[in-house]
Design a protein around this motif. Structure first.
Motif, PDB file in Angstrom:
ATOM      1  N   LEU A  12       0.824  -1.222   0.000  1.00  0.00           N
ATOM      2  CA  LEU A  12       0.000   0.000   0.000  1.00  0.00           C
ATOM      3  C   LEU A  12       0.848   1.259   0.000  1.00  0.00           C
ATOM      4  CD1 LEU A  12      -2.884  -0.708   2.548  1.00  0.00           C
ATOM      5  CD2 LEU A  12      -3.073  -0.232   0.118  1.00  0.00           C
ATOM      6  N   ASP A  31      11.477   2.987   5.270  1.00  0.00           N
ATOM      7  CA  ASP A  31      11.104   1.568   5.368  1.00  0.00           C
ATOM      8  C   ASP A  31      12.328   0.771   5.786  1.00  0.00           C
ATOM      9  OD1 ASP A  31      10.203  -1.169   4.616  1.00  0.00           O
ATOM     10  OD2 ASP A  31       8.541  -0.078   3.691  1.00  0.00           O
ATOM     11  N   THR A  35       9.156  -6.436   5.497  1.00  0.00           N
ATOM     12  CA  THR A  35       8.220  -7.163   4.617  1.00  0.00           C
ATOM     13  C   THR A  35       8.086  -6.459   3.264  1.00  0.00           C
ATOM     14  OG1 THR A  35       6.299  -5.970   5.505  1.00  0.00           O
ATOM     15  CG2 THR A  35       6.848  -8.080   6.547  1.00  0.00           C
ATOM     16  N   LEU A  72       2.391   4.025   7.784  1.00  0.00           N
ATOM     17  CA  LEU A  72       1.871   2.734   7.326  1.00  0.00           C
ATOM     18  C   LEU A  72       2.756   1.573   7.753  1.00  0.00           C
ATOM     19  CD1 LEU A  72       0.442   4.822   5.302  1.00  0.00           C
ATOM     20  CD2 LEU A  72       0.310   2.906   3.738  1.00  0.00           C
ATOM     21  N   TYR A 144      -1.097  -8.195  16.459  1.00  0.00           N
ATOM     22  CA  TYR A 144      -1.403  -7.197  15.419  1.00  0.00           C
ATOM     23  C   TYR A 144      -2.584  -6.336  15.855  1.00  0.00           C
ATOM     24  CZ  TYR A 144      -2.622  -5.440  10.716  1.00  0.00           C
ATOM     25  OH  TYR A 144      -2.908  -4.658   9.622  1.00  0.00           O
ATOM     26  N   LYS A 148      -2.410  -2.285  16.840  1.00  0.00           N
ATOM     27  CA  LYS A 148      -3.146  -1.239  16.127  1.00  0.00           C
ATOM     28  C   LYS A 148      -4.114  -0.513  17.066  1.00  0.00           C
ATOM     29  CE  LYS A 148      -1.540  -1.711  11.887  1.00  0.00           C
ATOM     30  NZ  LYS A 148      -0.934  -0.632  11.106  1.00  0.00           N
TER      31      LYS A 148
END
Ligand SMILES: NC(=O)c1ccc[n+]([C@@H]2O[C@H](COP(=O)([O-])OP(=O)(O)OC[C@H]3O[C@@H](n4cnc5c(N)ncnc54)[C@H](O)[C@@H]3O)[C@@H](O)[C@H]2O)c1
Length: 313
Positions: A12, A31, A35, A72, A144, A148
């Motif tokens: 994304l 980054d 991943t 992100l 996860y 979040k």
């Protein structure tokens, strides 16, 4: 406009970098490639684009002004976050803390990529933003979901206490080119298996539902939310709901070949249903998905076909 995208070398994030460059932003993509992959950004030759290999759980300083921060960075697929549980918790907690600190220092607008996983295995369908969720904090997926949920909580705390200008999107399952074929998510799994002529693995009896949003729709919604003045969470996803078995059949029908559908045991805490209520996104942002399932799948199949033929992943 100087804009940071953390996780910008991911699926994304890289698509968001493309959109921001199109809109005239100067983009700093941060980054650590845990991943993500620089292949996702190798097509960008703009002078307005910089890539920094950095782990956002560690602080970072910039001399210049920063206008926007899209956060992100996070492992996102169940395969990834189950393999990287501590990193997932750290990037949700420390990564979000560091980026909020940077936003506060620079007076930048901060955007959190949250997830429909904050609703856990929801007891209401469709899910509105007012629903608080049904999450197992100590189950394997908790790393996860809770990362979040914490990230949302600290974002709202910085907003309320430090007056940082913040946005929160709850992203529902999104698919499209630049996903990794082996990332374990439903769409790449099914397409990869069908393209290789392998059996298609459906977990459980396939009656669990998901709704999949094409990536160009998702990043458009993300951009509109960042540019809006709404500070509470907004769902961005496609409300067209299908059972997983239907998805498998649609993909098989589009690709053809000799694959059969086989059933395996359902993973722990797998949500039974997922469908966004997008009333807020429609009303506040004038956003709704435009790309239909067949069209989105055609683009995605073409991309994965290329990947499989060139065995690049
Ligand atoms: N794709 C979806 O369906 C979906 C659904 C809900 C939420 N989201 C959220 O959207 C974001 C992007 O997801 P994606 O699907 O593109 O996943 P992705 O794995 O392709 O991208 C995540 C990126 O974050 C990077 N990253 C991870 N930890 C980092 C760290 N500590 N420091 C710097 N970079 C780091 C990775 O290397 C990768 O490039 C994630 O926050 C995810 O939780 C995605």
């Amino acid at each position: 406009m100087k804009t940071i995208v953390t996780g910008g070398a991911g699926f994304l994030g890289s698509q968001l970098c493309d959109l921001l460059l199109e809109k005239g932003h100067e983009v700093i993509c941060i980054d650590n490639l845990v991943t993500g992959n620089t292949r996702n950004i190798e097509h960008i030759h703009s002078e307005r684009f910089t890539f920094l290999k950095h782990d956002v759980t560690k602080p970072i300083y910039f001399g210049d002004k920063i206008d926007y921060i899209f956060h992100l960075a996070s492992p996102a697929s169940p395969v990834d976050y189950l393999e990287l549980p501590i990193q997932t918790l750290k990037v949700g907690a420390l990564g979000t803390y560091n980026m909020l600190g940077l936003a506060k220092e620079k007076g930048a607008r901060f955007f959190l990529a949250s997830t429909s996983e904050v609703y856990g295995d929801p007891l209401v369908n469709p899910q509105t933003e007012e629903y608080w969720g049904n999450v197992n904090p100590i189950g394997p997926r908790g790393v996860y979901d809770e990362a979040k949920r914490y990230a949302e909580a600290i974002t709202m705390a910085y907003h309320r206490y430090h007056k940082v200008d913040t946005r929160i999107v709850r992203i529902f399952n999104t698919y499209g080119p630049r996903m990794r074929i082996n990332d374990g998510r439903v769409v790449p799994n099914f397409i990869g298996q069908a393209l290789r002529g392998e059996d298609i693995t459906v977990y459980g009896d396939g009656s669990q539902t998901r709704s999949f949003c094409y990536v160009s729709d998702e990043v458009e919604g993300i951009y509109r939310l960042m540019m809006s003045d709404y500070t509470l969470p907004v769902n961005i996803g496609n409300p067209e709901e299908h059972t997983i078995l239907e998805f498998a059949q649609i993909i098989l029908g589009m690709i053809g070949g000799r694959s059969k559908i086989v059933f395996k045991e359902l993973p722990v805490d797998d949500p039974k249903q997922r469908r966004p209520d997008i009333g807020k996104a429609m009303g506040l942002l004038g956003w709704e998905p435009k790309v239909g399932l067949e069209e989105g799948l055609r683009e995605t199949i073409e991309y994965f076909n290329y990947i499989v033929r060139n065995s690049r992943q």
